[in-house]
Every structure is written in C-alpha cells, then in structure tokens.
Scaffold this motif. Structure first.
Motif, PDB file in Angstrom:
ATOM      1  N   LYS A 170     -32.860  15.267  22.317  1.00 42.01           N
ATOM      2  CA  LYS A 170     -31.421  16.234  21.878  1.00 42.01           C
ATOM      3  C   LYS A 170     -30.608  16.182  22.648  1.00 42.01           C
ATOM      4  CE  LYS A 170     -34.488  19.221  19.047  1.00 42.01           C
ATOM      5  NZ  LYS A 170     -34.969  20.820  18.828  1.00 42.01           N
TER       6      LYS A 170
ATOM      7  N   HIS B  87     -38.678   8.886  23.040  1.00 38.43           N
ATOM      8  CA  HIS B  87     -38.797   9.795  22.037  1.00 38.43           C
ATOM      9  C   HIS B  87     -37.413  10.507  21.715  1.00 38.43           C
ATOM     10  CE1 HIS B  87     -42.452  10.452  24.991  1.00 38.43           C
ATOM     11  NE2 HIS B  87     -43.047  11.062  23.933  1.00 38.43           N
ATOM     12  N   ASP B  88     -37.509  11.033  20.701  1.00 38.80           N
ATOM     13  CA  ASP B  88     -35.997  11.689  20.260  1.00 38.80           C
ATOM     14  C   ASP B  88     -35.543  12.291  21.466  1.00 38.80           C
ATOM     15  OD1 ASP B  88     -36.334  10.669  17.839  1.00 38.80           O
ATOM     16  OD2 ASP B  88     -36.905  12.423  16.910  1.00 38.80           O
TER      17      ASP B  88
ATOM     18  N   GLU C  20     -34.238   3.926  20.238  1.00 37.42           N
ATOM     19  CA  GLU C  20     -32.774   3.567  20.565  1.00 37.42           C
ATOM     20  C   GLU C  20     -32.727   2.819  21.825  1.00 37.42           C
ATOM     21  OE1 GLU C  20     -28.311   5.809  20.226  1.00 37.42           O
ATOM     22  OE2 GLU C  20     -30.167   6.642  19.423  1.00 37.42           O
TER      23      GLU C  20
ATOM     24  N   ASP D 260     -27.219  13.719  20.146  1.00 37.46           N
ATOM     25  CA  ASP D 260     -28.754  13.565  19.675  1.00 37.46           C
ATOM     26  C   ASP D 260     -28.975  11.810  19.546  1.00 37.46           C
ATOM     27  OD1 ASP D 260     -29.101  16.210  19.255  1.00 37.46           O
ATOM     28  OD2 ASP D 260     -29.074  16.276  17.069  1.00 37.46           O
ATOM     29  N   LEU D 261     -30.101  11.541  20.380  1.00 39.62           N
ATOM     30  CA  LEU D 261     -30.425  10.122  20.391  1.00 39.62           C
ATOM     31  C   LEU D 261     -31.928  10.111  19.857  1.00 39.62           C
ATOM     32  CD1 LEU D 261     -29.396   9.558  23.971  1.00 39.62           C
ATOM     33  CD2 LEU D 261     -28.160   9.008  21.928  1.00 39.62           C
ATOM     34  N   LYS D 262     -32.345   8.782  18.962  1.00 33.49           N
ATOM     35  CA  LYS D 262     -33.535   8.480  18.606  1.00 33.49           C
ATOM     36  C   LYS D 262     -34.521   7.754  19.306  1.00 33.49           C
ATOM     37  CE  LYS D 262     -32.417  10.987  14.701  1.00 33.49           C
ATOM     38  NZ  LYS D 262     -33.221  12.076  14.386  1.00 33.49           N
ATOM     39  N   ALA D 263     -35.667   8.072  19.203  1.00 40.69           N
ATOM     40  CA  ALA D 263     -36.644   7.442  19.785  1.00 40.69           C
ATOM     41  C   ALA D 263     -36.579   5.692  19.028  1.00 40.69           C
ATOM     42  CB  ALA D 263     -38.221   7.778  19.189  1.00 40.69           C
TER      43      ALA D 263
END
Length: 548
Positions: free
Chosen positions: A41, A38-39, A25, A20-23
């Motif tokens: 998944k 965006h985030d 990042e 999972d990666l975050k907006a």
C-alpha cells in the motif's frame, strides 16, 4: 510527475511506495530489479534487498529497526517481520556551522500583532479564565455561560439549530420529515461582539491542582504562568479554592521566574476568602468585565517576523508525514530562525533514534547534556512502568506505514529543520532564546500543544497524515496535511496541504515558503486557523508523577 517509489536517503536499504503497488509487479531502481512479493500500500516500505535475521534496517539514513527473521527482496515491511531498534548515542557533541536559507525577500516583512509591554508580540488577543484546582471547574463553567454569548464570543451552532428543527417537526407530528433535514440548512444567529480588539475569552478547565504529588501542582502553576505570559494573552482571571496544593503563591513565583517585569493584569480570587459562591462569582465577573474594557484598547500594529515563536507538532502521522509535511514545516522553521524568530520542537518520545543528530546540533555542551539527561530520565520512567518508547506508534500510525517508533521519530524530527539548537527546555520552561528550542513533552498531541503554548508559542504548525481536530485555547494551530487525500476529505480541519511534494508538483522549499506566508496571514489576523473556526480549545496539563 508522480513517481511510484522513493528512497529517502542514500544509506537506506528500504524503498517507500508512493502509490499502491501489486504483488508480482517488477520495480527497477538504480539498476536493481525488484519483484514485489506482496501488495504494498502507498506509504508502506519494502525491502530493497534481502535481510538476514537481526540485520539493521535503515530509513532517513539512520537505523529504524531490525529484521526479526529473513526478509526477502521485495517483501513488505510489517510489525511481524520488523522490530524496533535505534542507534546508540554518545552524548558527545560534534557541532558544525549551519548554512542558513536565504531570507532576503522577507527581511522587511511584518505581521500585524498585539505588542506587549515586555517586547513580545501576540498573534491574537485573548483573556484567560482558569482555575488553580479542579474544584473550581464548575465556577469556571458558570462564568463561561455568563460571558460568552452575552459578549458575542459564542460561535454560531448549526447543530443546536438542527436539533431545534427536529424538535419542532416532532412536536408538530411530522416525524417522517426529520430524515429529509440537512444540518447545513439550519439557521444560526451571527455573533455581535462589543469588544472588537479581543479575540475571545478562554475558559479552561482541568483535573489537576490537588491530590497527586506536589511536583504535579508545581508544574501546573508553571504551565499556567506560561499561558499568562504568552503574548497572545492580555491578562487572566484565576480562581482558587484556597486549600489546594497549587497555591497562588506558587503561581506568582513561577510568573516572577518567567518574567519579573510582567505588567499584565492577573486577577486571583479565592473562594474560601470570598465566602459564598455568589460573592466569588459576582466579584470575578465584575472585575473580569472591567479588565476586558482595558484589554480592548490594544490594537494590531506592524511587528518584525523575528517576533514569531512557532511551535512544531505532529499527530495522526502517516508514512508520508516524514517525506512531505514534516520536512516542509522544517524548512519553514529554518526560515523563521534565519529571520531571528523562535521555534519549538517537542515530543521527546518521538525523538528516539535521532538523539545523536540533535546532540550534534546543540550550540553548547550544557544544552546537549540537558537533552541527554531528559531523554534518559524519560525513557527510564517509561520502562519503570513496563512500557517504553518502542510502544509509541499508535494503531493508526502502524496501519499507514509507521511500524516502529524509530521510523516514526526519524520522520517526526524533520519538523525541526536543520538549524542549530539554541536551548533545551524542560516542561513548563519558557522559550527565551531566538532559534530552535527543544521542549520536553509527551508525544500525546494535546499534552504537547498545551505545553508549547505555555512555553510561549504564538503560532503552532501541526502536521498530520490521518487527520486530527486538535487546537489550542490561546495559540492558533495550523494543520498541515501530508497528502492530497486527507486535505480533500477533511478540508474543515486542514489549513495547508503539502501533498504536492508527494505528487511531484512542489518542492519542500516551495512548501516551506508557502507555510511561512500562511503563518504571516494568520499572525496578522487576516486568516483564522481551521481549529479556531471550529472553537477547538484543547488543554491537557501533563502529570509526570503517580497519584497518591
């Protein structure tokens, strides 16, 4: 070491999130700084650069979609901004020699199988009881009730014992104690089998054999003939009403086409000839029991790995399936082929977009032409009823990162490895040539696994990222997980976990070799597929035509 992202092929213009990666990042990849908008998944994809409207999107080195509108660098790909698109295929074959994997360490390996008189070798020894028409389903069920428990083939049913415990508490006025019960503590009786060399009697029912169009009944007879000829089957009892479209004469013709030298016992009983239900069932049960006494005389003996016929299936796929499970199964397929065995890749709607690659791998123009013809006819029939291959991804597929059919297909095709395609089979045709075979089936899991067993598969590998219990009555179905989470959450249905490829702990080649070793254990009867342990006997014949 777990990496955060993956680029599957150098030509790709999207990246896959492995976690999972975050907006916001920042991702650095090959000198390219990407800020996520965006985030994202795990299993989903995001843009490596900007996309203009209608620009092609590449995954696995091929076109898997197009941008519906401008997509920003670092933006997640969804069904709202990406549409299905595939490359055109010419049908012209460009075959190149295959570099087979080294299989020297398996050259002298064997599995313990049941040797049939025609040279095939079974990984199991089943007796089959099946109707030619749905009118006989009730009689099949009566036979099942008569045989299974009495001969010790019934699986212990902890849920039945669980209900009995609740019933006893309720009748004793102890309703308040029911919620404290645990199904795992329910006592069950073990099986006591009198036929030690028979793995089971499989009673199959279906809704075909009459009505519909005649081609459907012809195909049903071809499918049943394939099941009878499957090396995992010792013989069969066939119930016929008498007046249906699927006639015993058609079944015999199909059997002769597959194997003119078939010497297995095939007991065909017709209700309109036998008279009363009592006469039909008495004769069917008596003759079947006597046939079982003969089938029990066969014992497992060593067989070369070239006697394996491995079906290659996927279902409940996710965004990791094409990265871990499918290519690992593909390597196992290449190993089996290099050892002289057969493998079968099916699900034609899930080969959409990779047609040219498969055409180029066909060893003859005849096979390539047949593949093109079947694919185009299938696509046209779907479009004729207002559908199409582009509507293939399920809600579960989409939720876990497979947002176009081409994206799903490009990953699904990896199950076929890299070996040449020696033959292309229409539905209910039997695999005869060593090597990789393509079999025309739907993408539906059970219709496809049903067909592969009917084409001779004596083991089936089934990859999944979301989880599915699918099994088969006569062929062990080994469930291969694409990720660690699924393997841990649904360990009662997963046989093999390829999540190590995602985490970086295993290579695809290592997993492929582990899969082959697991196949050998199951083929020898040393291990049971989880679907066998759960008695998961799924059987759905494919009806191509409309009902009349």
């Amino acid at each position: 070491m777990l990496h955060k992202i993956l680029k599957i092929h150098p030509k790709d213009n999207v990246l896959v999130a492995l976690t999972d990666l975050k907006a916001g990042e920042k991702i650095e990849f090959e000198g390219n700084d990407i800020t996520l908008t965006h985030d994202v998944k795990a299993k989903h994809k995001f843009a490596e650069g900007e996309f203009a409207t209608d620009e092609d999107i590449y995954m696995y080195g091929i076109i898997c979609g197009k941008a519906m509108h401008h997509i920003a660098k670092g933006e997640v790909l969804t069904t709202q901004n990406v549409a299905h698109k595939t490359s055109e295929f010419t049908g012209v074959r460009d075959f190149k020699p295959w570099s087979a994997p080294d299989v020297s360490k398996w050259a002298d390996r064997t599995f313990m199988g049941y040797h049939r008189q025609d040279g095939q070798v079974g990984t199991a020894n089943y007796w089959l009881v099946i109707p030619l028409v749905f009118c006989e389903n009730r009689n099949i069920e009566i036979m099942k009730n008569a045989f299974v428990e009495e001969l010790g083939f019934a699986k212990p049913n902890k849920y039945k014992s669980f209900v009995k415990q609740m019933k006893d508490l309720y009748t004793q006025g102890k309703k308040s104690e029911i919620e404290a019960l645990n199904v795992e503590t329910a006592e069950t009786e073990g099986e006591s089998r009198i036929f030690k060399n028979i793995d089971g009697i499989k009673f199959l029912t279906h809704q075909a054999g009459c009505g519909g169009i005649r081609q459907d009944s012809e195909m049903l007879c071809g499918l049943i003939a394939g099941y009878i000829n499957n090396p995992n089957v010792a013989g069969a009892t066939i119930l016929s009403l008498g007046c249906q479209n699927a006639q015993p004469s058609i079944l015999r013709e199909k059997l002769d086409n597959i194997n003119p030298e078939l010497e297995k016992p095939v007991l065909i009983l017709e209700q309109q000839q036998e008279g009363t239900e009592n006469n039909l069932l008495t004769n069917a049960i008596q003759k079947t029991f006597l046939a079982l006494t003969d089938a029990d005389q066969l014992e497992r003996k060593p067989a070369p790995l070239s006697k394996l016929t491995v079906g290659l299936e996927c279902g409940g796929s996710d965004g990791f399936s094409g990265i871990s499970a499918n290519p690992s199964v593909g390597h196992a397929s290449d190993l089996v082929v290099a050892l002289g065995g057969k493998t079968i890749l099916s699900e034609f709607p899930e080969l959409c977009g990779v047609e040219q690659e498969l055409i180029n791998r066909c060893t003859t123009d005849k096979s390539a032409d047949k593949f093109v013809s079947l694919m185009r006819a299938y696509a046209a029939s779907a479009e004729a009823v207002g559908s199409g291959f582009d509507m293939n991804p399920s809600p579960g597929n989409i939720k876990d990162g497979l947002i176009t059919d081409a994206m799903k297909s490009a990953g699904a095709a990896k199950k076929g490895g890299t070996s040449p395609i020696v033959d292309v089979l229409d539905y209910a045709e039997y695999a005869q040539k060593p090597g990789l075979n393509l079999l025309c089936t739907p993408g539906n899991d059970v219709e496809s696994t049903t067909a592969m067993a009917g084409s001779g598969a004596n083991v089936i590998l089934f990859t999944t990222g979301l989880g599915t219990p699918t099994g088969n009555p006569v062929t062990p179905v080994l469930k291969v997980s694409s990720n660690h989470i699924l393997a841990e959450k649904m360990d009662d249905i997963i046989d093999i976990n390829t999540g190590g490829v995602i985490s970086g702990d295993k290579t695809i080649d290592q997993m492929g070799e582990e899969i082959l070793e697991h196949i050998i254990e199951v083929a020898s009867g040393n291990k049971k597929a989880k679907a066998q342990l759960l008695n998961q006997d799924d059987f759905i014949p494919w009806k191509r035509g409309v009902s009349l």
